[in-house]
Design a protein around this motif. Structure first.
Motif, short mmCIF file in Angstrom:
data_model
loop_
_atom_site.label_atom_id
_atom_site.label_comp_id
_atom_site.label_asym_id
_atom_site.label_seq_id
_atom_site.Cartn_x
_atom_site.Cartn_y
_atom_site.Cartn_z
N ARG A 159 -25.17 37.09 24.24
CA ARG A 159 -24.67 36.78 23.27
C ARG A 159 -22.65 38.01 22.72
O ARG A 159 -22.96 37.62 21.59
CB ARG A 159 -25.73 37.83 22.87
CG ARG A 159 -27.06 36.46 22.64
CD ARG A 159 -28.39 37.47 21.62
NE ARG A 159 -29.23 36.54 22.26
CZ ARG A 159 -29.92 36.44 21.54
NH1 ARG A 159 -30.15 36.80 20.23
NH2 ARG A 159 -31.36 35.56 20.91
N LEU A 160 -22.95 38.81 23.91
CA LEU A 160 -21.82 39.44 23.92
C LEU A 160 -20.45 38.62 24.57
O LEU A 160 -20.46 37.82 25.01
CB LEU A 160 -21.80 40.60 25.31
CG LEU A 160 -23.15 41.74 24.41
CD1 LEU A 160 -22.89 42.33 25.99
CD2 LEU A 160 -23.22 42.40 23.70
N PHE A 161 -19.42 38.86 23.97
CA PHE A 161 -18.24 39.10 23.91
C PHE A 161 -17.31 40.09 24.15
O PHE A 161 -17.69 40.63 23.09
CB PHE A 161 -17.32 38.28 22.64
CG PHE A 161 -17.68 38.61 21.29
CD1 PHE A 161 -18.62 38.06 20.61
CD2 PHE A 161 -16.17 38.72 20.96
CE1 PHE A 161 -18.82 38.41 19.07
CE2 PHE A 161 -16.67 39.58 20.16
CZ PHE A 161 -17.67 39.63 19.06
N VAL A 162 -15.58 39.66 24.67
CA VAL A 162 -14.89 40.78 24.42
C VAL A 162 -13.75 40.99 24.47
O VAL A 162 -13.28 39.78 24.54
CB VAL A 162 -15.00 41.93 25.95
CG1 VAL A 162 -13.45 42.98 26.18
CG2 VAL A 162 -16.43 42.14 26.78
N THR A 163 -13.15 41.55 23.82
CA THR A 163 -11.87 40.91 22.55
C THR A 163 -10.73 41.72 23.13
O THR A 163 -10.62 43.12 23.60
CB THR A 163 -11.68 40.75 21.11
OG1 THR A 163 -12.63 40.27 20.55
CG2 THR A 163 -9.98 40.55 20.40
N ALA A 164 -9.59 41.69 23.63
CA ALA A 164 -8.68 42.39 24.32
C ALA A 164 -7.20 42.79 23.45
O ALA A 164 -7.01 41.66 23.18
CB ALA A 164 -7.97 42.03 26.07
N THR A 165 -6.89 43.42 23.18
CA THR A 165 -6.00 43.92 21.61
C THR A 165 -5.21 44.51 22.83
O THR A 165 -4.41 44.95 23.43
CB THR A 165 -5.67 44.42 20.64
OG1 THR A 165 -7.19 43.96 20.39
CG2 THR A 165 -5.45 44.57 19.55
N GLY A 166 -3.35 43.60 22.45
CA GLY A 166 -2.13 44.09 22.79
C GLY A 166 -1.22 45.05 21.93
O GLY A 166 -1.49 45.21 21.25
N SER A 167 -0.43 45.81 22.53
CA SER A 167 -0.07 46.90 21.76
C SER A 167 0.84 46.16 21.12
O SER A 167 1.24 46.71 19.85
CB SER A 167 1.05 47.49 22.59
OG SER A 167 2.09 46.79 23.14
N ASP A 168 1.71 44.99 20.64
CA ASP A 168 2.02 44.39 19.79
C ASP A 168 0.92 43.75 18.66
O ASP A 168 1.24 43.07 17.84
CB ASP A 168 2.61 43.39 19.84
CG ASP A 168 1.99 42.43 21.92
OD1 ASP A 168 0.97 43.08 21.88
OD2 ASP A 168 2.69 41.20 21.75
N GLY A 169 -0.78 44.13 19.07
CA GLY A 169 -1.64 43.64 18.05
C GLY A 169 -1.67 41.78 18.31
O GLY A 169 -2.74 41.12 17.95
N TYR A 170 -1.51 41.26 19.43
CA TYR A 170 -2.00 40.31 19.71
C TYR A 170 -3.07 40.31 20.85
O TYR A 170 -3.57 40.98 21.16
CB TYR A 170 -0.71 39.59 21.25
CG TYR A 170 -0.96 37.89 21.76
CD1 TYR A 170 -0.56 37.03 21.60
CD2 TYR A 170 -2.04 37.96 23.43
CE1 TYR A 170 -0.69 35.66 21.85
CE2 TYR A 170 -1.89 37.07 23.58
CZ TYR A 170 -1.41 35.87 22.89
OH TYR A 170 -1.97 35.13 23.48
N ARG A 171 -4.03 38.98 20.89
CA ARG A 171 -5.34 39.44 21.09
C ARG A 171 -5.53 38.10 21.87
O ARG A 171 -5.82 36.93 20.87
CB ARG A 171 -6.56 39.37 20.23
CG ARG A 171 -6.23 40.87 18.88
CD ARG A 171 -6.60 40.76 18.37
NE ARG A 171 -7.73 42.19 18.09
CZ ARG A 171 -8.32 42.57 16.75
NH1 ARG A 171 -9.02 42.33 15.95
NH2 ARG A 171 -8.56 44.14 16.97
N ALA A 172 -6.44 37.91 22.80
CA ALA A 172 -7.89 36.80 22.96
C ALA A 172 -8.67 37.64 23.02
O ALA A 172 -9.70 38.70 24.04
CB ALA A 172 -6.78 37.05 24.01
N THR A 173 -9.88 36.32 23.39
CA THR A 173 -11.24 36.91 24.04
C THR A 173 -12.19 36.32 24.72
O THR A 173 -11.95 34.95 24.83
CB THR A 173 -12.15 36.60 22.45
OG1 THR A 173 -11.64 36.99 21.33
CG2 THR A 173 -13.71 36.56 22.58
N VAL A 174 -13.28 37.02 25.90
CA VAL A 174 -13.28 36.39 26.88
C VAL A 174 -15.14 36.12 26.61
O VAL A 174 -15.08 38.11 25.95
CB VAL A 174 -13.14 37.17 28.38
CG1 VAL A 174 -11.48 37.28 28.76
CG2 VAL A 174 -13.62 38.07 28.15
#
Ligand SMILES: Nc1nc2c(c(=O)[nH]1)N[C@H]1C(S)=C(S)[C@@H](COP(=O)(O)O)O[C@H]1N2
Ligand SMILES: [Mo]
Length: 188
Positions: A112-127
């Motif tokens: 049920r979990l997910f992880v969202t990574a955010t870059g210093s420019d605000g760009y994001r993606a989720t695994v």
């Protein structure tokens, strides 16, 4: 009176001339990164937040102190195909230290979990958790500290998702990792 005024004028002219010669020197001194410089040379630590019992931050040195893995990957970008070698800890090992909240009651609760990574420019993606969990997925999702043998200390760590055809989830300059739970956004 007139002489006082001209003396004042002369003094003012001298002061202006002095300032003009000093100003460039002062400006160039500020450009040189000294001990009092506010210029950032290294990336800030990565914050781990969300559904974790121990929110914490990881410096690049701390990430290097974890077991290191190396993967060779290729991915498509808008500027063509790329091939790179990345080294760093498993994202799973980093997150484990923050003690993710996994409800042990529900069947396969970690799915049920997910992880969202955010870059210093605000760009994001989720695994999805299953993608980084060795018990479910065969790929090594990394938080890379080096790319092609070059340390990423200035830019910050990079999310590496082997197997992705496109490079979109290779978030660079990661400043934040958010652990989420589908139950929180979509209560059953
Ligand atoms: N922080 C950040 N990371 C990012 C992006 C971005 O805009 N910001 N673009 C992504 C996209 S769309 C691609 S295709 C790859 C490009 O990888 P490259 O820089 O190795 O070419 O970076 C990804 N990582
Ligand atoms: Mo892209």
């Amino acid at each position: 009176m007139a002489s006082t005024r001209s003396r004042n004028l002369a003094a003012l002219t001298l002061a202006t001339a002095l300032l003009a010669t000093l100003a460039p020197a002062t400006a160039s001194a500020a450009v040189i990164a000294g001990p009092y410089s506010t210029q950032r040379t290294d990336a800030p630590p990565v914050k781990v937040r969300g559904e974790v019992d121990q929110p914490r931050s990881f410096s690049m040195d701390r990430l290097r102190a974890l077991p290191q893995h190396t993967v060779r990957v290729r991915y498509q970008t808008s500027h063509g195909a790329e091939k790179h070698t990345f080294t760093g800890p498993l994202l799973a090992d980093v997150l484990a230290l923050a003690k993710p909240r996994i409800d042990t009651e529900a069947k396969n609760a970690q799915l049920r979990l997910f992880v969202t990574a955010t870059g210093s420019d605000g760009y994001r993606a989720t695994v999805a958790w299953a993608e980084l969990d060795a018990g479910f997925s065969g790929k090594k999702v990394l938080l890379a500290v080096a790319q092609d043998g070059k340390k990423l200390d200035k830019e910050g760590p990079r999310l590496v998702v082997p197997g992705d055809v496109k490079g979109g989830r290779y978030v660079s300059g990661v400043v934040r990792l958010y652990v989420g739970n589908a139950d929180a956004v979509d209560p059953a």
